[in-house]
Design a protein around this motif. Structure first.
Motif, short mmCIF file in Angstrom:
data_model
loop_
_atom_site.label_atom_id
_atom_site.label_comp_id
_atom_site.label_asym_id
_atom_site.label_seq_id
_atom_site.Cartn_x
_atom_site.Cartn_y
_atom_site.Cartn_z
N LEU A 27 53.90 36.79 27.41
CA LEU A 27 52.48 36.81 27.93
C LEU A 27 51.95 38.04 26.26
CD1 LEU A 27 52.97 37.69 31.54
CD2 LEU A 27 52.25 35.29 30.60
N SER A 28 50.44 36.62 26.54
CA SER A 28 49.37 37.90 25.24
C SER A 28 49.01 38.68 25.62
CB SER A 28 48.43 36.39 24.54
OG SER A 28 48.03 35.81 26.05
N ASP A 29 48.32 39.84 25.66
CA ASP A 29 47.76 40.41 25.86
C ASP A 29 46.59 40.50 27.05
OD1 ASP A 29 49.01 42.71 24.24
OD2 ASP A 29 47.24 42.85 23.05
N ALA A 30 45.97 38.60 26.53
CA ALA A 30 44.61 38.28 27.26
C ALA A 30 45.81 37.88 28.54
CB ALA A 30 44.11 37.50 26.61
N GLU A 31 46.41 37.68 28.59
CA GLU A 31 46.92 36.59 29.80
C GLU A 31 47.75 37.69 30.86
OE1 GLU A 31 48.92 32.76 27.79
OE2 GLU A 31 50.00 34.59 27.71
N LEU A 32 48.31 39.24 30.08
CA LEU A 32 49.16 40.49 30.94
C LEU A 32 47.71 40.30 31.19
CD1 LEU A 32 50.80 41.91 31.90
CD2 LEU A 32 50.87 43.16 29.41
N GLU A 33 46.84 40.61 30.93
CA GLU A 33 45.36 41.63 31.53
C GLU A 33 44.93 40.68 32.92
OE1 GLU A 33 40.95 43.41 29.89
OE2 GLU A 33 42.45 42.41 29.09
N ALA A 34 44.68 39.37 32.60
CA ALA A 34 44.34 38.63 33.52
C ALA A 34 45.71 38.87 34.70
CB ALA A 34 44.17 37.61 33.22
N GLU A 35 46.89 38.42 34.28
CA GLU A 35 47.87 38.72 35.80
C GLU A 35 47.35 40.12 36.42
OE1 GLU A 35 52.12 38.99 35.41
OE2 GLU A 35 51.63 36.97 34.75
N LEU A 36 47.40 41.19 35.63
CA LEU A 36 46.56 42.68 36.37
C LEU A 36 45.80 42.52 37.39
CD1 LEU A 36 47.79 44.96 33.31
CD2 LEU A 36 49.44 44.10 34.77
N GLU A 37 44.78 41.71 36.25
CA GLU A 37 43.63 41.53 37.33
C GLU A 37 44.26 40.73 38.69
OE1 GLU A 37 40.44 40.34 34.87
OE2 GLU A 37 40.04 42.27 33.71
N ASP A 88 45.03 40.86 44.72
CA ASP A 88 45.03 40.69 45.72
C ASP A 88 45.62 42.05 46.25
OD1 ASP A 88 45.62 37.44 44.86
OD2 ASP A 88 47.63 38.30 44.45
N GLU A 89 45.92 42.74 45.85
CA GLU A 89 46.56 44.59 46.85
C GLU A 89 44.78 44.63 47.01
OE1 GLU A 89 47.13 47.26 43.84
OE2 GLU A 89 49.27 46.57 43.12
N ASP A 90 43.57 44.03 46.67
CA ASP A 90 42.56 45.02 47.81
C ASP A 90 42.01 44.25 49.29
OD1 ASP A 90 41.78 46.81 45.50
OD2 ASP A 90 40.83 45.92 44.05
N ALA A 91 42.64 42.52 48.80
CA ALA A 91 42.26 42.13 49.62
C ALA A 91 43.80 42.15 50.31
CB ALA A 91 42.79 40.11 49.11
N ALA A 92 44.45 42.45 50.49
CA ALA A 92 45.70 42.67 51.70
C ALA A 92 45.71 43.97 52.18
CB ALA A 92 47.17 43.28 50.94
N GLU A 93 45.03 44.72 51.42
CA GLU A 93 44.59 46.12 52.02
C GLU A 93 43.11 45.88 52.73
OE1 GLU A 93 43.49 48.95 48.86
OE2 GLU A 93 45.61 49.32 47.79
N SER A 94 42.61 45.49 52.79
CA SER A 94 41.08 45.45 53.38
C SER A 94 41.66 44.24 55.22
CB SER A 94 40.06 44.34 52.66
OG SER A 94 39.26 44.26 53.45
N THR A 95 42.32 43.34 54.73
CA THR A 95 43.33 42.68 55.89
C THR A 95 43.37 43.63 56.68
OG1 THR A 95 43.40 40.84 54.45
CG2 THR A 95 44.60 40.88 57.06
N GLY A 96 44.49 45.00 56.26
CA GLY A 96 45.02 46.08 56.69
C GLY A 96 44.44 46.83 57.74
N GLU A 97 42.61 46.92 57.36
CA GLU A 97 41.84 48.19 57.42
C GLU A 97 41.13 47.38 58.91
OE1 GLU A 97 39.70 49.30 54.58
OE2 GLU A 97 40.52 50.58 53.77
#
Length: 219
Positions: free
Chosen positions: A180-190, A195-204
């Motif tokens: 993965l390029s730096d840009a692709e890696l950054e996009a994947e991390l974002e 996804d994590e924020d959405a999961a936490e919101s659903t849990g709340e």
């Protein structure tokens, strides 16, 4: 020939209370069976057993308390405490010299793939058949010079001497893809962060609903 010799005694007491006491005393309960013998319940010293099990598919030598003869055994199953990671119980199967057995053997990668590649191991082990007294500890898979798009299937893997493949020949073992390029890696991390924020919101939201007052049993 054996990887380790273990001292064993016959287990005379059963039940959860007895099992807990045995473990406090540094013993591991086990059952020994195979080749038509009646199952024999044993106690093994915990520390030497733990050391022996560090070798994949370790061949164990122990004395059969019924016959007084030395026997060879393989570990068929291990129950491990999920918190302490201590061995709680072993299933030991009797094997004979020259007998063929099926075992899972871990994959070990050798060499370096071509620059700019990323190597993924899709299956960490392969099922093989081999002499019970000559089991390989690992199966080496060379990735030297492998390019983007290369795949290594079970059929492509060179088996250790005296071993034959039992796993599906078309089983994917190694996949080589573009790094993965730096840009692709950054996009994947974002994307992962969203996804994590959405999961936490659903849990709340679920938690808020569950806090609504419910009628008591007295009502």
């Amino acid at each position: 020939m054996a990887d380790a010799k273990l001292d064993v005694v016959r287990r005379e007491e059963f039940g959860k209370g007895a099992a807990r006491r045995f473990r406090r005393e540094g013993k591991v309960p086990a059952v020994f069976y195979g080749h038509g013998i009646d199952p024999i319940h044993l106690l093994l010293d915990a520390h030497p057993t733990m050391l022996a099990l560090r070798t994949p598919n370790a061949l164990l030598k122990l004395e059969n308390p019924d016959t007084g003869k030395s026997e060879l055994a393989l570990v068929k199953d291990v129950q491990v405490n999920p918190v302490t990671r201590e061995n709680e119980h072993l299933d030991l199967i009797l094997v004979k010299k020259g007998e063929k057995v099926e075992v899972d053997v871990p994959i070990v990668l050798e060499g370096e793939a071509a620059p700019g590649t990323m190597v993924s191991v899709d299956n960490q082990s392969l099922l093989i058949e081999a002499d019970a007294t000559k089991l390989p500890e690992t199966i080496e898979v060379s990735i030297e010079g492998r390019e983007v798009g290369d795949h290594i299937y079970a059929a492509d893997v060179t088996m250790p001497s005296g071993s034959t493949l039992v796993s599906d020949a078309e089983l994917l073992v190694v996949n080589v893809s573009a790094e993965l390029s730096d840009a692709e890696l950054e996009a994947e991390l974002e994307t992962d962060a969203v996804d994590e924020d959405a999961a936490e919101s659903t849990g709340e939201e679920s938690g808020d609903e569950s806090t609504e007052e419910k009628p008591s049993d007295d009502e």
